[in-house]
Design a protein around this motif. Sequence first.
Motif, PDB file in Angstrom:
ATOM      1  N   UNK A  18      -4.365  16.601  20.784  1.00 45.37           N
ATOM      2  CA  UNK A  18      -3.884  15.306  20.313  1.00 45.37           C
ATOM      3  C   UNK A  18      -2.997  15.486  19.080  1.00 45.37           C
ATOM      4  N   UNK A  19      -1.945  14.675  18.997  1.00 44.09           N
ATOM      5  CA  UNK A  19      -1.126  14.694  17.783  1.00 44.09           C
ATOM      6  C   UNK A  19      -1.697  13.701  16.786  1.00 44.09           C
ATOM      7  N   UNK A  20      -1.928  14.163  15.558  1.00 50.20           N
ATOM      8  CA  UNK A  20      -2.435  13.305  14.487  1.00 50.20           C
ATOM      9  C   UNK A  20      -1.338  13.116  13.445  1.00 50.20           C
ATOM     10  N   UNK A  21      -0.911  11.882  13.275  1.00 54.70           N
ATOM     11  CA  UNK A  21       0.127  11.587  12.292  1.00 54.70           C
ATOM     12  C   UNK A  21      -0.402  11.828  10.883  1.00 54.70           C
ATOM     13  N   UNK A  22       0.486  12.250   9.987  1.00 52.80           N
ATOM     14  CA  UNK A  22       0.085  12.484   8.598  1.00 52.80           C
ATOM     15  C   UNK A  22       1.314  12.431   7.699  1.00 52.80           C
ATOM     16  N   UNK A  23       1.087  12.019   6.463  1.00 55.79           N
ATOM     17  CA  UNK A  23       2.144  12.110   5.453  1.00 55.79           C
ATOM     18  C   UNK A  23       1.502  12.220   4.080  1.00 55.79           C
ATOM     19  N   UNK A  24       2.208  12.896   3.189  1.00 51.79           N
ATOM     20  CA  UNK A  24       1.740  12.981   1.808  1.00 51.79           C
ATOM     21  C   UNK A  24       2.138  11.696   1.099  1.00 51.79           C
ATOM     22  N   UNK A  25       1.345  11.326   0.115  1.00 48.71           N
ATOM     23  CA  UNK A  25       1.669  10.116  -0.635  1.00 48.71           C
ATOM     24  C   UNK A  25       1.095  10.234  -2.035  1.00 48.71           C
ATOM     25  N   UNK A  26       1.809   9.740  -3.005  1.00 46.31           N
ATOM     26  CA  UNK A  26       1.360   9.859  -4.385  1.00 46.31           C
ATOM     27  C   UNK A  26       2.580   9.959  -5.271  1.00 46.31           C
ATOM     28  N   UNK A  27       3.450  10.919  -4.950  1.00 47.87           N
ATOM     29  CA  UNK A  27       4.750  10.970  -5.610  1.00 47.87           C
ATOM     30  C   UNK A  27       5.651  10.017  -4.833  1.00 47.87           C
ATOM     31  N   UNK A  35       1.068  25.336   3.241  1.00 50.53           N
ATOM     32  CA  UNK A  35       2.369  24.702   3.417  1.00 50.53           C
ATOM     33  C   UNK A  35       2.347  23.204   3.153  1.00 50.53           C
ATOM     34  N   UNK A  36       3.545  22.609   3.175  1.00 52.50           N
ATOM     35  CA  UNK A  36       3.677  21.171   2.978  1.00 52.50           C
ATOM     36  C   UNK A  36       3.040  20.384   4.119  1.00 52.50           C
ATOM     37  N   UNK A  37       2.970  20.978   5.299  1.00 49.88           N
ATOM     38  CA  UNK A  37       2.289  20.329   6.409  1.00 49.88           C
ATOM     39  C   UNK A  37       0.812  20.143   6.068  1.00 49.88           C
ATOM     40  N   UNK A  38       0.200  21.161   5.473  1.00 50.82           N
ATOM     41  CA  UNK A  38      -1.187  21.046   5.029  1.00 50.82           C
ATOM     42  C   UNK A  38      -1.344  19.939   3.997  1.00 50.82           C
ATOM     43  N   UNK A  39      -0.382  19.841   3.076  1.00 49.34           N
ATOM     44  CA  UNK A  39      -0.462  18.788   2.058  1.00 49.34           C
ATOM     45  C   UNK A  39      -0.402  17.402   2.689  1.00 49.34           C
ATOM     46  N   UNK A  40       0.448  17.243   3.693  1.00 49.73           N
ATOM     47  CA  UNK A  40       0.541  15.936   4.351  1.00 49.73           C
ATOM     48  C   UNK A  40      -0.768  15.598   5.054  1.00 49.73           C
ATOM     49  N   UNK A  41      -1.409  16.605   5.647  1.00 48.75           N
ATOM     50  CA  UNK A  41      -2.670  16.359   6.350  1.00 48.75           C
ATOM     51  C   UNK A  41      -3.811  16.084   5.373  1.00 48.75           C
ATOM     52  N   UNK A  42      -3.838  16.802   4.257  1.00 51.68           N
ATOM     53  CA  UNK A  42      -4.849  16.523   3.235  1.00 51.68           C
ATOM     54  C   UNK A  42      -4.721  15.087   2.755  1.00 51.68           C
ATOM     55  N   UNK A  43      -3.496  14.649   2.528  1.00 53.50           N
ATOM     56  CA  UNK A  43      -3.258  13.285   2.068  1.00 53.50           C
ATOM     57  C   UNK A  43      -3.753  12.268   3.095  1.00 53.50           C
ATOM     58  N   UNK A  44      -3.521  12.543   4.383  1.00 49.38           N
ATOM     59  CA  UNK A  44      -3.975  11.638   5.435  1.00 49.38           C
ATOM     60  C   UNK A  44      -5.504  11.582   5.496  1.00 49.38           C
ATOM     61  N   UNK A  45      -6.155  12.739   5.381  1.00 49.64           N
ATOM     62  CA  UNK A  45      -7.628  12.777   5.373  1.00 49.64           C
ATOM     63  C   UNK A  45      -8.163  12.032   4.150  1.00 49.64           C
ATOM     64  N   UNK A  46      -7.478  12.171   3.023  1.00 46.15           N
ATOM     65  CA  UNK A  46      -7.879  11.457   1.813  1.00 46.15           C
ATOM     66  C   UNK A  46      -7.851   9.952   2.003  1.00 46.15           C
ATOM     67  N   UNK A  47      -6.828   9.449   2.694  1.00 47.36           N
ATOM     68  CA  UNK A  47      -6.751   8.005   2.948  1.00 47.36           C
ATOM     69  C   UNK A  47      -7.875   7.552   3.860  1.00 47.36           C
ATOM     70  N   UNK A  48      -8.301   8.414   4.798  1.00 45.71           N
ATOM     71  CA  UNK A  48      -9.446   8.073   5.646  1.00 45.71           C
ATOM     72  C   UNK A  48     -10.707   7.883   4.802  1.00 45.71           C
ATOM     73  N   UNK A  49     -10.931   8.793   3.852  1.00 44.91           N
ATOM     74  CA  UNK A  49     -12.084   8.657   2.966  1.00 44.91           C
ATOM     75  C   UNK A  49     -12.032   7.336   2.197  1.00 44.91           C
ATOM     76  N   UNK A  50     -10.850   6.991   1.693  1.00 50.00           N
ATOM     77  CA  UNK A  50     -10.719   5.743   0.928  1.00 50.00           C
ATOM     78  C   UNK A  50     -10.991   4.530   1.810  1.00 50.00           C
ATOM     79  N   UNK A  51     -10.584   4.597   3.073  1.00 51.13           N
ATOM     80  CA  UNK A  51     -10.867   3.491   4.000  1.00 51.13           C
ATOM     81  C   UNK A  51     -12.361   3.314   4.230  1.00 51.13           C
ATOM     82  N   UNK A  52     -13.117   4.402   4.096  1.00 48.14           N
ATOM     83  CA  UNK A  52     -14.574   4.347   4.249  1.00 48.14           C
ATOM     84  C   UNK A  52     -15.284   4.041   2.923  1.00 48.14           C
ATOM     85  N   UNK A  53     -14.512   3.754   1.880  1.00 45.63           N
ATOM     86  CA  UNK A  53     -15.119   3.330   0.629  1.00 45.63           C
ATOM     87  C   UNK A  53     -15.357   4.421  -0.395  1.00 45.63           C
ATOM     88  N   UNK A  54     -14.882   5.633  -0.135  1.00 43.71           N
ATOM     89  CA  UNK A  54     -15.026   6.719  -1.109  1.00 43.71           C
ATOM     90  C   UNK A  54     -13.943   6.581  -2.186  1.00 43.71           C
TER      91      UNK A  54
END
Length: 445
Positions: free
Chosen positions: A134-143, A13-32
């Motif tokens: 715990x509630x973890x905020x997330x949003x998709x980003x790119x488009x 679902x789109x909820x999964x896409x928003x969470x994937x996008x949030x996890x992706x930003x975490x990786x980028x914050x760590x330099x990946x």
Amino acid sequence: METRKVAFYTLGCKLNFSETSAIGRQFEEYGFEKVAFEDAADIYVINTCSVTDHADRKCRKVVKEALKHNPEAFVTIVGCYAQLKPQEIAEIPGVHAVLGAAEKFRLVETLAGFEKPTTGPGRVYASPISEATEFHAAHSYGDRTRTFLKVQDGCDYSCSFCTIPLARGHSRSDSVQSVVERVEKLAATGVKEIVLTGVNLGDFGLQGPERERREDFYDLVRALDEVEGINRFRISSCEPNLLSDEIIRFVAQSKRFAPHFHIPLQSGSNKVLGLMRRRYRRELYQERVRLIKEVMPHACIGVDVIVGFPGETEADFLDTYQFLNELDVSYLHVFPYSERANTLAPTLPGRVQDRTRHERTTQLRSLSEKKKRFFYEQHAGQEAEVLFEDDVTNGQMEGFTPNYIRVTAKYDPLLVGELKRLRLTAVTSQNLMEAEELGIEVFQH
């Protein structure tokens, strides 16, 4: 040291896409460096779903494809299926780590150096679902034109066919203030449309460790309508018993909320709704549709339907078909019933044969196409503001009106991510809507 590359694949679902996008930003914050799936990444993160059919087969296929691109890659599985079947997934060849619902947003810290197990199956990091509090905020980003914003997670309902409460835990939400602050930041990046998402979106408001009912979805809708800089908000899906009259009436006169509702029905038979343990009956659903069309005659209404549920007779299915045929809705999302482990439904008598499930699915999908075409045709000759997206196929681009009519136009780079007022003209054979500039030029499909 060379920057390590990470790639993602999302099922569901789109909820999964928003969470994937949030996890992706975490990786980028760590330099990946985030790269495309086919770009031979060092780490692959596969976000799984338990709702779609054949979760195991799909998961195995994506793992296999990842290792084709880089046989030395580290492969991690997260998502609903990872919470439900962690040990089973860990045994899949090529899987090095499995993270459950409470762990996936700590993926980078949990796996640290991303070192592969020397022997045996992949490592499992999956707490009992009761620990996913715990509630973890997330949003998709790119488009940049459209963002899926997660505002709620989990579900307290006990529908007899659904594993989501087992995969995501109890209902919990962000606060109105926090959501507003996140939306203001998104507005500053140029986002024009935000789709509100959640597992049980209408149950928004349960917050904190004790999950107190501090606010509700109506509070959120009213607050977001005042946020400057966002052209449109869209409500992704809302249970009919939670889509209140006051929400419907507010959307009808709001500045920013689109006249588009997606309301799960699942069955038009009250008998089957009872077997499904749904919290409403068809009469309430009918009343919701009636009110929406009374205050917003142009509104688009989408419907989720499950066919072939245990105990659904031919008469029950025909009851559903007739109910939907007469209902003033715009399109259907039709799913054949699929057995899920640890749910009540597979234990019910009256199993429907797979062939019958398929036949009923086909009939309702055909009805959906007719309804969508009829809905589109009602808008021929009218003007509408179209938000164009950046996907281009065969020289054509597409966009959506506020009431979710998909419009096709000849590609124009100046239209990407822009709102354009057009006159809707005719429906294509693919159930898209052609449009023309007001008094100037026709966009041909």
